[in-house]
Design a protein around this motif. Sequence first.
Motif, mmCIF file in Angstrom:
data_model
loop_
_atom_site.group_PDB
_atom_site.id
_atom_site.type_symbol
_atom_site.label_atom_id
_atom_site.label_comp_id
_atom_site.label_asym_id
_atom_site.label_seq_id
_atom_site.Cartn_x
_atom_site.Cartn_y
_atom_site.Cartn_z
ATOM 1 N N LEU A 39 0.826 -1.202 0.000
ATOM 2 C CA LEU A 39 0.000 0.000 0.000
ATOM 3 C C LEU A 39 0.857 1.247 0.000
ATOM 4 O O LEU A 39 2.045 1.221 0.351
ATOM 5 N N ASP A 40 0.258 2.348 -0.432
ATOM 6 C CA ASP A 40 0.838 3.678 -0.283
ATOM 7 C C ASP A 40 0.199 4.303 0.953
ATOM 8 O O ASP A 40 -1.008 4.136 1.184
ATOM 9 N N ALA A 41 0.984 5.020 1.730
ATOM 10 C CA ALA A 41 0.477 5.580 2.983
ATOM 11 C C ALA A 41 0.824 7.053 3.072
ATOM 12 O O ALA A 41 2.003 7.424 3.040
ATOM 13 N N ALA A 42 -0.214 7.889 3.156
ATOM 14 C CA ALA A 42 -0.020 9.312 3.416
ATOM 15 C C ALA A 42 0.068 9.498 4.927
ATOM 16 O O ALA A 42 -0.858 9.136 5.660
ATOM 17 N N ILE A 43 1.181 10.036 5.392
ATOM 18 C CA ILE A 43 1.464 10.125 6.826
ATOM 19 C C ILE A 43 1.658 11.581 7.225
ATOM 20 O O ILE A 43 2.402 12.331 6.585
ATOM 21 N N GLU A 44 0.968 11.972 8.287
ATOM 22 C CA GLU A 44 1.179 13.273 8.915
ATOM 23 C C GLU A 44 1.383 13.035 10.411
ATOM 24 O O GLU A 44 0.455 12.625 11.108
ATOM 25 N N LEU A 45 2.597 13.262 10.871
ATOM 26 C CA LEU A 45 2.953 12.998 12.269
ATOM 27 C C LEU A 45 3.410 14.287 12.928
ATOM 28 O O LEU A 45 4.304 14.968 12.423
ATOM 29 N N THR A 46 2.782 14.611 14.046
ATOM 30 C CA THR A 46 3.132 15.818 14.807
ATOM 31 C C THR A 46 3.418 15.433 16.249
ATOM 32 O O THR A 46 2.628 14.709 16.871
ATOM 33 N N LYS B 254 5.525 5.037 -0.404
ATOM 34 C CA LYS B 254 4.999 4.219 -1.490
ATOM 35 C C LYS B 254 5.469 2.770 -1.356
ATOM 36 O O LYS B 254 6.565 2.498 -0.886
ATOM 37 N N SER B 255 4.600 1.864 -1.803
ATOM 38 C CA SER B 255 4.900 0.430 -1.897
ATOM 39 C C SER B 255 5.381 -0.150 -0.563
ATOM 40 O O SER B 255 6.399 -0.832 -0.488
#
Length: 381
Positions: free
Chosen positions: A275-282, A322-323
């Motif tokens: 999978l592709d993963a959109a990550i936003e970490l704060t 990605k991937s």
Amino acid sequence: MDRRSAMFLTLLGGLVPRGLLAQSNKRRASPASTKGRGTALAPATRRPRTDDPVDTDSEAAEEEVPPNLPAEPGQQWRNYDISHYTSLATNQNNPQNAIIEWIFRRTTQAEWHGDKIAVLSASRTQVRAYNNANVLKKVDEVVERFTNAEHDILSIRVRFVAAVDSRWRYAVYSRLTPVGSGPQGQQVWTLKTEDSAFALAQMQIHQGFKLLTDRNVEMVNGQTLVIKTSESRGYTGGLQRESAAGLGYQPRTEQLEEGVTLKLSPLLTYEGDSLDAAIELTANTVKNFHRTRVIAPREVGPSELTIDVPEVTESRLNQTVKSWPLKQTLLISAGIQPGILQSKSGLFNLRIPGTVPTGTELLVFIEAEAQGRAASARDRE
């Protein structure tokens, strides 16, 4: 009708070109079936497409521009049926927004805000797009991954870990595969599940660590998962005048939030094995409050008061990995966050060096598995 009138009309019909007569009957394109996965990038409700330039006379270009939309040379209109996908996310108010967000990640927003008129909108039943052939091909790919996914449900496990220092890398560094990095030196790796278990065991046994969060969540493919853990830190942020006469200014109590917030949007690839993963970490850390004396007008009591000046650090990571193979661990280092979500008061609240945390590293372990059943053959047609 007499014989002479019939002959006249027959003669007139033979003089009019066939093409002119054909214009009165619009040619309707019949949707072609996309059984199987012969063309992986084809949208679920449309026929397979190739990389050849789009022929404006082909069935793929037959969708008419709405009459109230100005015609734009080179732009084409598309409708995509997404009702099956949105019906899965019953607990989401606007599940279609996830498709729009991934289209923006795939195409960039600039391609929708140029000189030519472009449209991108979505309801719970359909996505509507108006753009050139190259952009629409990318939209096809994204919509296909939502509506024709191998699996509908993903099982996600997220763990936030405060490691006492960065030496946990010693025995496992050769097993880490780098897949990204952040603007403040954050690092992102993938590793086998057994290797991540080994790394956690090393931290727990030899160096010590604190497990801040451990969550297991099932979610719909492509939607956004938010995991947050935080604590409020109270401090004297300033002064305020009390309503009672004669008291003058008094200390004002305020709150700062310390903690970690992860926003994760995983989207399966066509094969369904990664999978592709959109990550936003704060990550926000309140390191210390520096006490400062000020003079304030007061009718009662001393004029000298104390306020706190907060010392805060923040780490932000926003990128798409990605991937990422399923059943492998995604490991994120948010960098050194001294004592995040831990006591920083020190021995007897004196903050004596050596008694307050200084080298705490914030780590995020994420594991993903396909949980839902594969899409049926009917859905793939």
